[in-house]
Design a protein around this motif. Structure first.
Motif, PDB file in Angstrom:
ATOM      1  N   ASP A  76       0.840  -1.205   0.000  1.00 13.68           N
ATOM      2  CA  ASP A  76       0.000   0.000   0.000  1.00 13.68           C
ATOM      3  C   ASP A  76       0.870   1.248   0.000  1.00 13.68           C
ATOM      4  OD1 ASP A  76      -2.239  -1.607   0.064  1.00 13.68           O
ATOM      5  OD2 ASP A  76      -2.586  -1.337   2.215  1.00 13.68           O
ATOM      6  N   GLU A  77       1.941   1.227   0.774  1.00 16.11           N
ATOM      7  CA  GLU A  77       2.830   2.379   0.866  1.00 16.11           C
ATOM      8  C   GLU A  77       3.462   2.707  -0.485  1.00 16.11           C
ATOM      9  OE1 GLU A  77       3.121  -0.311   3.019  1.00 16.11           O
ATOM     10  OE2 GLU A  77       2.024   0.675   4.648  1.00 16.11           O
ATOM     11  N   GLU A  78       3.873   1.689  -1.213  1.00 16.93           N
ATOM     12  CA  GLU A  78       4.478   1.926  -2.530  1.00 16.93           C
ATOM     13  C   GLU A  78       3.489   2.585  -3.485  1.00 16.93           C
ATOM     14  OE1 GLU A  78       7.769  -1.598  -3.054  1.00 16.93           O
ATOM     15  OE2 GLU A  78       5.651  -2.147  -3.216  1.00 16.93           O
ATOM     16  N   VAL A  79       2.249   2.152  -3.440  1.00 13.17           N
ATOM     17  CA  VAL A  79       1.238   2.733  -4.322  1.00 13.17           C
ATOM     18  C   VAL A  79       0.942   4.169  -3.911  1.00 13.17           C
ATOM     19  CG1 VAL A  79      -1.148   2.554  -5.133  1.00 13.17           C
ATOM     20  CG2 VAL A  79       0.243   0.492  -4.882  1.00 13.17           C
ATOM     21  N   TYR A  80       0.808   4.417  -2.606  1.00 13.64           N
ATOM     22  CA  TYR A  80       0.509   5.773  -2.130  1.00 13.64           C
ATOM     23  C   TYR A  80       1.662   6.731  -2.406  1.00 13.64           C
ATOM     24  CZ  TYR A  80      -3.560   3.898   0.304  1.00 13.64           C
ATOM     25  OH  TYR A  80      -4.747   3.293   0.594  1.00 13.64           O
ATOM     26  N   GLU A  81       2.899   6.248  -2.260  1.00 12.52           N
ATOM     27  CA  GLU A  81       4.064   7.093  -2.485  1.00 12.52           C
ATOM     28  C   GLU A  81       4.223   7.481  -3.948  1.00 12.52           C
ATOM     29  OE1 GLU A  81       7.594   5.220  -1.025  1.00 12.52           O
ATOM     30  OE2 GLU A  81       6.859   5.216   1.049  1.00 12.52           O
ATOM     31  N   ASN A  82       3.888   6.576  -4.860  1.00 12.80           N
ATOM     32  CA  ASN A  82       4.120   6.830  -6.275  1.00 12.80           C
ATOM     33  C   ASN A  82       2.992   6.219  -7.114  1.00 12.80           C
ATOM     34  OD1 ASN A  82       5.184   7.441  -8.734  1.00 12.80           O
ATOM     35  ND2 ASN A  82       7.027   6.207  -8.524  1.00 12.80           N
ATOM     36  N   PRO A  83       1.791   6.812  -7.060  1.00 13.67           N
ATOM     37  CA  PRO A  83       0.679   6.223  -7.812  1.00 13.67           C
ATOM     38  C   PRO A  83       0.912   6.192  -9.314  1.00 13.67           C
ATOM     39  CG  PRO A  83       0.076   8.369  -6.922  1.00 13.67           C
ATOM     40  CD  PRO A  83       1.413   8.011  -6.351  1.00 13.67           C
ATOM     41  N   TRP A  84       1.736   7.098  -9.849  1.00 13.11           N
ATOM     42  CA  TRP A  84       2.002   7.096 -11.297  1.00 13.11           C
ATOM     43  C   TRP A  84       2.725   5.841 -11.723  1.00 13.11           C
ATOM     44  CZ3 TRP A  84      -0.538   9.764 -14.612  1.00 13.11           C
ATOM     45  CH2 TRP A  84      -1.101  10.967 -14.227  1.00 13.11           C
ATOM     46  N   ALA A  85       3.495   5.242 -10.831  1.00 13.28           N
ATOM     47  CA  ALA A  85       4.209   4.010 -11.177  1.00 13.28           C
ATOM     48  C   ALA A  85       3.247   2.854 -11.395  1.00 13.28           C
ATOM     49  CB  ALA A  85       5.209   3.651 -10.076  1.00 13.28           C
ATOM     50  N   TRP A  86       2.017   2.974 -10.882  1.00 14.71           N
ATOM     51  CA  TRP A  86       1.042   1.891 -10.972  1.00 14.71           C
ATOM     52  C   TRP A  86      -0.141   2.259 -11.845  1.00 14.71           C
ATOM     53  CZ3 TRP A  86       3.484  -2.122  -9.321  1.00 14.71           C
ATOM     54  CH2 TRP A  86       4.481  -1.969  -8.365  1.00 14.71           C
ATOM     55  N   ARG A  87      -0.046   3.352 -12.600  1.00 21.51           N
ATOM     56  CA  ARG A  87      -1.175   3.818 -13.424  1.00 21.51           C
ATOM     57  C   ARG A  87      -1.575   2.813 -14.508  1.00 21.51           C
ATOM     58  NH1 ARG A  87       3.322   6.104 -15.173  1.00 21.51           N
ATOM     59  NH2 ARG A  87       3.723   6.223 -17.388  1.00 21.51           N
ATOM     60  N   TYR A  88      -0.635   1.959 -14.916  1.00 19.85           N
ATOM     61  CA  TYR A  88      -0.948   0.965 -15.954  1.00 19.85           C
ATOM     62  C   TYR A  88      -2.011  -0.016 -15.481  1.00 19.85           C
ATOM     63  CZ  TYR A  88       2.160  -2.027 -13.242  1.00 19.85           C
ATOM     64  OH  TYR A  88       2.734  -2.732 -12.233  1.00 19.85           O
ATOM     65  N   LEU A  89      -2.241  -0.109 -14.189  1.00 18.56           N
ATOM     66  CA  LEU A  89      -3.270  -1.016 -13.690  1.00 18.56           C
ATOM     67  C   LEU A  89      -4.660  -0.595 -14.158  1.00 18.56           C
ATOM     68  CD1 LEU A  89      -2.001  -1.689 -10.071  1.00 18.56           C
ATOM     69  CD2 LEU A  89      -1.905  -3.221 -12.041  1.00 18.56           C
ATOM     70  N   LYS A  90      -4.796   0.669 -14.582  1.00 18.94           N
ATOM     71  CA  LYS A  90      -6.078   1.124 -15.129  1.00 18.94           C
ATOM     72  C   LYS A  90      -6.367   0.449 -16.464  1.00 18.94           C
ATOM     73  CE  LYS A  90      -7.129   5.587 -13.828  1.00 18.94           C
ATOM     74  NZ  LYS A  90      -7.048   7.028 -14.071  1.00 18.94           N
ATOM     75  N   GLU A  91      -5.326  -0.041 -17.142  1.00 19.86           N
ATOM     76  CA  GLU A  91      -5.474  -0.714 -18.440  1.00 19.86           C
ATOM     77  C   GLU A  91      -5.301  -2.210 -18.260  1.00 19.86           C
ATOM     78  OE1 GLU A  91      -2.445   0.955 -20.886  1.00 19.86           O
ATOM     79  OE2 GLU A  91      -3.551   2.806 -21.221  1.00 19.86           O
ATOM     80  N   ALA A  92      -5.973  -2.786 -17.297  1.00 13.83           N
ATOM     81  CA  ALA A  92      -5.774  -4.200 -17.000  1.00 13.83           C
ATOM     82  C   ALA A  92      -7.102  -4.932 -16.951  1.00 13.83           C
ATOM     83  CB  ALA A  92      -5.056  -4.346 -15.660  1.00 13.83           C
ATOM     84  N   LYS A  93      -7.066  -6.169 -17.368  1.00 14.11           N
ATOM     85  CA  LYS A  93      -8.192  -7.081 -17.218  1.00 14.11           C
ATOM     86  C   LYS A  93      -7.768  -8.123 -16.189  1.00 14.11           C
ATOM     87  CE  LYS A  93     -10.905  -5.889 -20.802  1.00 14.11           C
ATOM     88  NZ  LYS A  93     -11.167  -4.493 -20.607  1.00 14.11           N
ATOM     89  N   VAL A  94      -8.424  -8.118 -15.046  1.00 16.20           N
ATOM     90  CA  VAL A  94      -8.064  -9.070 -13.996  1.00 16.20           C
ATOM     91  C   VAL A  94      -8.425 -10.474 -14.465  1.00 16.20           C
ATOM     92  CG1 VAL A  94      -8.503  -9.814 -11.627  1.00 16.20           C
ATOM     93  CG2 VAL A  94      -8.284  -7.381 -12.149  1.00 16.20           C
ATOM     94  N   VAL A  95      -7.487 -11.357 -14.340  1.00 15.47           N
ATOM     95  CA  VAL A  95      -7.660 -12.743 -14.745  1.00 15.47           C
ATOM     96  C   VAL A  95      -7.943 -13.606 -13.516  1.00 15.47           C
ATOM     97  CG1 VAL A  95      -6.496 -14.731 -15.772  1.00 15.47           C
ATOM     98  CG2 VAL A  95      -6.174 -12.453 -16.754  1.00 15.47           C
ATOM     99  N   LEU A  96      -7.214 -13.352 -12.431  1.00 14.90           N
ATOM    100  CA  LEU A  96      -7.373 -14.136 -11.216  1.00 14.90           C
ATOM    101  C   LEU A  96      -6.865 -13.314 -10.053  1.00 14.90           C
ATOM    102  CD1 LEU A  96      -8.056 -16.962 -10.043  1.00 14.90           C
ATOM    103  CD2 LEU A  96      -5.664 -17.548 -10.398  1.00 14.90           C
ATOM    104  N   ALA A  97      -7.618 -13.275  -8.957  1.00 10.02           N
ATOM    105  CA  ALA A  97      -7.188 -12.567  -7.759  1.00 10.02           C
ATOM    106  C   ALA A  97      -7.468 -13.439  -6.546  1.00 10.02           C
ATOM    107  CB  ALA A  97      -7.914 -11.234  -7.631  1.00 10.02           C
TER     108      ALA A  97
END
Length: 107
Positions: free
Chosen positions: A81-102
């Motif tokens: 969570d800290e990594e995402v909060y510190e640098n949300p731009w590094a994880w922006r590609y997750l907006k272009e994702a189709k979840v296959v399995l969680a």
């Protein structure tokens, strides 16, 4: 547009089949990125399959041939969570994702 949806569904199903045959005990989440994630896939596309796993470790990237299709497989530790909060731009590609399995990690 309908054809792209059909091909997207095909690649998402292919990803699920791949994960059924290549299980990881530490898997947290798997998603399709790239053209599949954006819904812009066509019959000539490959499958960008990203896998988040529990724990630390070096990320890996390799191409696999599965049922006649190229899978660009990328495995890395799930972000905290800290990594995402510190640098949300590094994880922006997750907006272009189709979840296959969680899966929910055991914490």
């Amino acid at each position: 547009m309908e054809q792209s949806k059909d091909v997207t569904d095909f690649f998402v199903s292919l990803a699920r089949e791949f994960l059924d045959e290549w299980p990881l005990a530490s898997l947290v989440c798997a998603y399709a990125g790239g053209s599949v994630g954006r819904g812009e896939v066509d019959a000539y596309s490959d499958l960008d399959l990203h896998i988040f796993v529990e724990g630390e470790g070096e990320p890996s990237c390799e191409n696999r041939l599965f049922r006649g299709h190229v899978i660009q497989l990328q495995v890395q530790a799930a972000p905290t969570d800290e990594e995402v909060y510190e640098n949300p731009w590094a994880w922006r590609y997750l907006k272009e994702a189709k979840v296959v399995l969680a899966l929910f990690p055991s914490r």
